[in-house]
Write a protein that holds these residues in place. Structure first.
Motif, PDB file in Angstrom:
ATOM      1  N   UNK A  39       0.825  -1.206   0.000  1.00  0.00           N
ATOM      2  CA  UNK A  39       0.000   0.000   0.000  1.00  0.00           C
ATOM      3  C   UNK A  39       0.858   1.255   0.000  1.00  0.00           C
ATOM      4  N   UNK A  40       0.250   2.372  -0.310  1.00  0.00           N
ATOM      5  CA  UNK A  40       1.014   3.612  -0.313  1.00  0.00           C
ATOM      6  C   UNK A  40       1.432   3.974   1.105  1.00  0.00           C
ATOM      7  N   UNK A  41       2.701   4.322   1.252  1.00  0.00           N
ATOM      8  CA  UNK A  41       3.257   4.777   2.524  1.00  0.00           C
ATOM      9  C   UNK A  41       3.741   6.201   2.301  1.00  0.00           C
ATOM     10  N   UNK A  42       3.067   7.140   2.929  1.00  0.00           N
ATOM     11  CA  UNK A  42       3.356   8.553   2.700  1.00  0.00           C
ATOM     12  C   UNK A  42       3.939   9.179   3.961  1.00  0.00           C
ATOM     13  N   UNK A  57       7.445  10.744  -0.300  1.00  0.00           N
ATOM     14  CA  UNK A  57       7.849  11.681   0.752  1.00  0.00           C
ATOM     15  C   UNK A  57       7.403  13.075   0.367  1.00  0.00           C
ATOM     16  N   UNK A  58       6.730  13.729   1.287  1.00  0.00           N
ATOM     17  CA  UNK A  58       6.356  15.127   1.103  1.00  0.00           C
ATOM     18  C   UNK A  58       7.265  16.005   1.951  1.00  0.00           C
ATOM     19  N   UNK A  59       7.714  17.115   1.377  1.00  0.00           N
ATOM     20  CA  UNK A  59       8.473  18.115   2.124  1.00  0.00           C
ATOM     21  C   UNK A  59       7.580  19.334   2.336  1.00  0.00           C
ATOM     22  N   UNK A  98      15.315   8.550  -6.791  1.00  0.00           N
ATOM     23  CA  UNK A  98      14.186   7.823  -7.365  1.00  0.00           C
ATOM     24  C   UNK A  98      12.987   7.691  -6.447  1.00  0.00           C
ATOM     25  N   UNK A  99      12.936   8.504  -5.388  1.00  0.00           N
ATOM     26  CA  UNK A  99      11.794   8.479  -4.472  1.00  0.00           C
ATOM     27  C   UNK A  99      10.709   9.417  -5.003  1.00  0.00           C
ATOM     28  N   UNK A 100       9.465   8.961  -5.025  1.00  0.00           N
ATOM     29  CA  UNK A 100       8.374   9.830  -5.429  1.00  0.00           C
ATOM     30  C   UNK A 100       8.169  10.917  -4.370  1.00  0.00           C
TER      31      UNK A 100
END
Length: 290
Positions: free
Chosen positions: A118-121, A144-146, A180-182
């Protein structure tokens, strides 16, 4: 003031959520030493007996978080598809204490072991996320969100207090993309003074695009009662025109003008608005006390 660190044991670590972008959330810590003046999550203090005014001066470390996660994750693994997870929603998973306790890392290691699909955010302001790049690369659906609200390090230090500077976060964004991380950027809050100086929106979006990210989430300033005092403290030394635009920032006509500015700049820089929505919290709010 010295940061107070409290080690506690949690009863559970995986919680369901109404956040539209996730099914479950994991918060290994309560409190955040970054002490951002606009942070709505300061309301969490009431769950550990801390006052709103003490936000940023304490962190409660859920020392059994990884063990709990190992026990609780199995109910998620039974679901098809695996649910969407968010780490963290009311704290920063890579604030300074993570370097000692490694709770976020422990959760990621467990997800890798269980081949979680599953998506891990993850949302953070810290370069420490780079410590776990190899784990993120092993997860099938990690992002990863900044959190970046400005390119101005002077303003970043005023508003984000103890958080890493904006320039450091943009550098991390670039490095994550190279690995290469989204990624995405959370422009939250969209600082009201940008309404007066639209070139600042263009500058911010240009830097984000230049770092290799094409998706951003935008949220207007959220001003519940517990945030107002901290913002008023910051605004005391700002010019009158800045004070006025902050006081009007919750008005619908203001938000409409700013939203048009945002969408125009998004198109100009080839950026995608996450969920095609600029988030605003519904109730009318003001810097003036009721």
């Amino acid at each position: 003031m010295v940061l107070e660190i409290h080690e506690v044991e949690a009863k559970t670590i995986i919680s369901s959520t109404k956040v539209p972008s996730a099914d479950f959330v994991i918060n290994p810590y309560t409190g955040c030493q970054f002490a951002c003046s606009y942070c709505f999550a300061s309301f969490m203090g009431r769950f550990v007996g801390e006052s709103i005014s003490n936000w940023g001066n304490y962190v409660y470390v859920k020392t059994n978080a990884v063990d709990l996660f190992e026990k609780e994750v199995h109910r998620l693994l039974k679901k098809k598809p695996h649910p969407r997870l968010s780490i963290s929603t009311v704290t920063d998973p890579y604030q300074g204490v993570e370097r000692k306790y490694r709770l976020t890392r422990g959760v990621l290691e467990a997800l890798v072991r269980h081949k979680y699909r599953g998506r891990v955010s993850i949302l953070t302001k810290s370069p420490a996320v780079m410590d776990d790049v190899s784990l993120l690369q092993e997860l099938e659906n990690a992002e990863v969100g900044l959190s970046i609200a400005t390119t101005d390090d002077v303003l970043s230090r005023k508003l984000d207090m103890m958080a890493p500077l904006a320039s450091a976060r943009l550098d991390v964004l670039r490095r994550l993309n190279e690995a290469g991380i989204r990624t995405y950027v959370f422009v939250g809050p969209l600082l009201p003074h940008m309404h007066l100086r639209p070139y600042l929106i263009d500058q911010l979006f240009s830097e984000i695009k230049g770092a290799g990210t094409s998706e951003i989430k935008v949220e207007f300033l959220n001003m519940p009662r517990h945030v107002r005092a901290r913002l008023n403290g910051y605004l005391m030394d700002e010019p009158v025109e800045i004070q006025e635009v902050y006081s009007k920032s919750q008005n619908a006509d203001y938000r409409k003008i700013l939203e048009d500015q945002i969408r125009t700049s998004l198109d100009a820089h080839g950026l995608k608005l996450r969920f095609d929505e600029i988030v605003h919290h519904a109730e009318a709010q003001s810097l003036v006390e009721d």
